[in-house]
Each structure stands twice: as structure tokens, then as C-alpha cells.
Design an enzyme around this catalytic site. Structure first.
Site, mmCIF file in Angstrom:
data_model
loop_
_atom_site.group_PDB
_atom_site.id
_atom_site.type_symbol
_atom_site.label_atom_id
_atom_site.label_comp_id
_atom_site.label_asym_id
_atom_site.label_seq_id
_atom_site.Cartn_x
_atom_site.Cartn_y
_atom_site.Cartn_z
ATOM 1 N N TYR A 1 0.775 -1.231 0.000
ATOM 2 C CA TYR A 1 0.000 0.000 0.000
ATOM 3 C C TYR A 1 0.809 1.285 0.000
ATOM 4 C CZ TYR A 1 -4.231 -2.713 0.472
ATOM 5 O OH TYR A 1 -5.265 -3.578 0.233
ATOM 6 N N PHE B 1 -9.610 -5.127 11.868
ATOM 7 C CA PHE B 1 -10.892 -4.888 11.232
ATOM 8 C C PHE B 1 -10.879 -5.334 9.785
ATOM 9 C CE2 PHE B 1 -8.375 -0.968 11.399
ATOM 10 C CZ PHE B 1 -8.267 -0.633 10.075
#
Length: 427
Positions: A141, A427
Site C-alpha cells: 500500500y 478490522f
């Protein structure tokens, strides 16, 4: 969650918002990208309930010319709506990027880039200055502007050899076994009181408290069902620990392992009482710790840190979606007045010069035509944003360029945090 991929040619379909009746197919695409092993039913149902379909996108290719009708899902991405604590204690809206995957049949076709482009445009439109994620592989990323901002501590503590020195007041704390579900509200109240005090912590929205009770038998690896002890001091609930015990026996006797899921205390004595309890559980000789804050006090209370086998891991990656709003939302532990030259090819609205002026009371960050004093990319700003990664260290690594002598040291001190940032759960 995400799936590594790279692209060097075009994709024929555009990302679009998920429909609720497509969730099973969409989620199935994600699971297949991570190996295809089905998740426990209770976990699937929890994440079905937590998914915001209006903040979830997919790429569908096949019949219907890419409009999703009759097509195959080949890419997935979602974004939860979180409030994240930043230095100074403010709670800042942050998009929790999740459920990212690309079908193995569609790698190197621009799928991931297309979804990241759509997602960051959406986050900006939602008015959320930050996007955050955890990464299965850290190399993915950076090109989209995410920088590693928090780290977590793992440990395998030999409790048969390591002793704990506890602070005054520890003996005043009373512990009691409780059924985890019965005391969930009390534990959540403790957690909520801790959120403002540590950068990186997430304010749990309704439904997220259920994550702490996930306890599928398939995920226990021979350990017990989830157990919980509640800490009280002066009649007030001041902390909790949730854990499992994995029994084991050898020729020399019992050698079980305590597997810590979660621990929280409102004061040092409560924390110490909980750690002391975990160290002393009968028939065990190891305490397995995962994902704890890197500055947690137990490390300085143990008699032999080497026998704790500490290990550092990257945790939360941060992306500034709106540089000005993000930098103005936090405070600075020493006065800062600096002009950044920011590089951001993927979100060009951030590129250019910004003057940041701030201190422990507040900050402003505005566009400026003044000469640059520090030059860096938005990725480095993301890494330094929560105060856990030093701008000075990034400069020594060649990732921040000092244009005006002395500017880097002053900014580095200002960006720091007395409390290490920490992501409390995935998450």
C-alpha cells in the site's frame, strides 16, 4: 484485510457500490483470495452485520458488460466508519479500509488500483481526513500513500522463570471470574474510557463490541473457551482480561499456555494485578501475548525480558486523505511552525506546500506559497502522524529531505507522542 496484487494492464469494468443481496458472493470472493477456507459461521454473520454496503465496492466482470448483471465478482474493498484518537485526544473520522481482494485470475489488470482510486475519492467526498488499514503484506500500500504508523508487541513469556514486580496498590485490586458475555457492557465502559488517552485507538461503534466475544471452537487450537476476569478497586470496575488456557503435559509435569486475547486497566495497579494473575494461573508455564502496546508497563516489571521473547510487528497503516484537515486535527507536544512540500501523485489535491503551525493547544495547516522547509511524500506523513514513527528517523532513512537547516529536528520533536500509538483490534 487485503490481498497482494500488482497490475500492468487495464481492467474492463469499473468499481461500483455493493448491493446487499450480493454480499455472499462478494465475501466469497474475498475468502477465496485468502485461500478459500470457510470462516466460522458466527464470524461470517458478524461481518455481514458490520459491513456498510454503501461504503463497500466491487468489480464485476462478465455478462452484462461489467454492470454486475450476471457477471463475476473479481475485486472487493470496503471501508468502515471509525473515530480514531490522535495525539491530543481528539477523535478524528477515519475510513477503516478492509475486505480488499483481487481474484487470482485478474491480477495485473488494474483491479486494485481502480478500487483504491474509487475508494479514496469516496473517502474524500465523505469528509473523512484519514484512511487506515492493516496489511497482510507490508509492501502493497505504499504506492497508494499509506505509511506504517503503529507497531505492536508479541511475546512468549516463560512464566515458570519470569517474575513480576508490581507497583503499590496492586493488592487492593480484586479479581473475579465472570462469563464474558455477562460483563461485556462493563468491559466496554472501561475500553471507552481508555480510548482518548492513546493515539490509534478506535471508538467502537454499535455492533463492534461483539468482536470481543467471537469464540469459534475451530479457532481455539486446543485451548479452552474464552474466559474473563473482571478487576474492581474500591467497588468500581477498573479493568478486565479475556483469555484462553491451552492445557499441556510433559514428562516433568504441567506446561500449559495462557493465550491472552485482551487486557485493559484504568490505572497501573489494575494492569499489574491482571498481569500478575495471568502469570500465576495454575498448571501453566507460558503466557502468549499478541498485539500489545509497545510501551506497556509489564516489560519493565519482569525479572528477565529475554525470557519473554518480545517481537515487534507493524500494525496500522495511515493515509492522509486531506493533509490540511488531518494535520490540524491533532496537537503537537512542542511548538511547530514548518512548511512542508508534500508529494502525492495518487491524491493530487494534497500535493504542494502546506504551512503547519501548532502546539499542545491546537494547530492550523493551510496552503502557502512560502518556501519549503521539509520535503516528503504523503506516505511519510502517514507514518509520523500518530507520533509513533519519528520524522527524524525517516529523514535519516532518506525519506524526508531537510530544506532549511534545523527544521527536521524541530518538527520531529513536535510530532512525537508520550504515549505510543496502538491499534487495539483488527478490522
Amino acid at each position: 484485510m487485503e490481498r497482494p496484487t500488482s497490475e500492468d494492464s487495464g481492467v474492463t469494468a469499473e468499481p461500483r457500490v455493493l448491493r446487499r443481496d450480493e454480499w455472499d458472493t462478494w465475501y466469497g470472493t474475498l475468502i477465496r483470495a485468502f485461500g478459500g477456507v470457510p470462516e466460522p459461521a458466527e464470524e461470517v454473520e458478524l461481518f455481514r452485520a458490520l459491513t456498510r454496503v454503501d461504503r463497500s465496492i466491487g468489480i464485476w466482470e462478465g455478462e452484462g458488460g461489467g454492470d454486475g448483471e450476471g457477471g463475476a465478482c473479481v475485486g472487493t474493498a470496503g471501508a468502515y466508519a471509525f473515530g480514531m484518537t490522535v495525539p491530543g485526544g481528539a477523535r478524528v473520522p477515519a475510513a477503516g479500509v478492509t475486505m480488499v481482494s483481487v481474484a487470482a485470475t485478474h491480477r495485473r489488470r488494474g483491479v486494485l488500483t481502480s478500487m483504491m482510486r474509487r475508494q479514496l475519492d469516496d473517502v474524500r467526498a465523505w469528509g473523512e481526513p484519514l484512511a487506515v488499514l492493516t496489511a497482510s503484506e507490508p509492501a502493497i500500500y505504499g504506492r497508494f500513500g499509506y505509511g506504517a504508523a503503529t507497531f505492536a508487541l508479541n511475546a512468549e513469556i516463560d512464566t515458570s522463570r519470569v517474575r513480576l514486580s508490581v507497583p503499590a496498590g496492586t493488592d487492593d485490586v480484586r479479581l473475579r471470574y465472570e462469563a464474558p458475555a455477562d460483563v461485556l457492557d462493563a468491559c466496554e465502559e472501561v475500553y471507552a474510557r481508555l480510548v482518548p488517552g492513546r493515539p490509534g485507538m478506535l471508538a467502537r461503534r454499535p455492533g463492534w463490541e461483539r468482536l470481543a466475544l467471537l469464540d469459534p471452537e475451530s479457532g481455539r487450537d486446543g485451548a479452552s473457551p474464552l474466559q474473563c476476569v473482571l478487576a474492581r478497586r474500591g467497588g468500581e470496575v477498573t479493568g478486565y482480561a479475556r483469555f484462553r488456557v491451552r492445557p499441556a503435559w510433559g514428562s516433568e509435569g504441567p506446561k500449559g499456555t495462557v493465550v491472552l486475547d485482551d487486557l485493559a486497566g484504568l490505572d497501573p495497579a489494575t494492569e499489574a494485578a491482571l498481569w500478575r494473575f495471568l502469570f500465576g494461573i495454575d498448571l501453566t508455564s507460558t503466557l502468549a501475548v499478541r498485539g500489545r502496546p509497545v510501551d506497556e508497563a509489564w516489560q519493565y516489571q519482569v525479572s528477565d525480558v529475554r525470557r519473554c521473547r518480545p517481537e515487534l510487528r507493524d500494525a496500522l497503516y495511515v493515509r492522509l486523505v486531506d493533509v490540511g484537515a488531518a494535520l490540524a486535527a491533532r496537537t503537537y507536544q512542542a511548538p511547530v511552525d514548518v512548511v512542508f512540500e508534500v508529494e502525492d501523485a495518487f491524491c493530487p489535491w494534497n500535493a504542494g506546500r502546506w504551512r503547519l503551525s501548532g502546539d499542545a493547544k491546537g494547530a492550523s495547516c493551510e496552503r502557502t506559497s512560502d518556501p519549503a522547509e521539509l520535503a516528503l511524500s504523503v506516505r511519510e506523513l502517514g507514518s509520523a502522524y500518530l507520533g509513533g514513527v519519528s520524522l527524524g528517523s525517516l529523514g535519516a532513512a532518506g525519506r524526508v529531505r531537510e530544506v532549511r537547516a534545523g527544521a527536521l529536528a524541530a518538527a520531529s520533536v513536535g510530532f512525537g507522542s508520550d504515549v505510543a500509538p496502538w491499534l487495539p483490534h483488527g478490522f
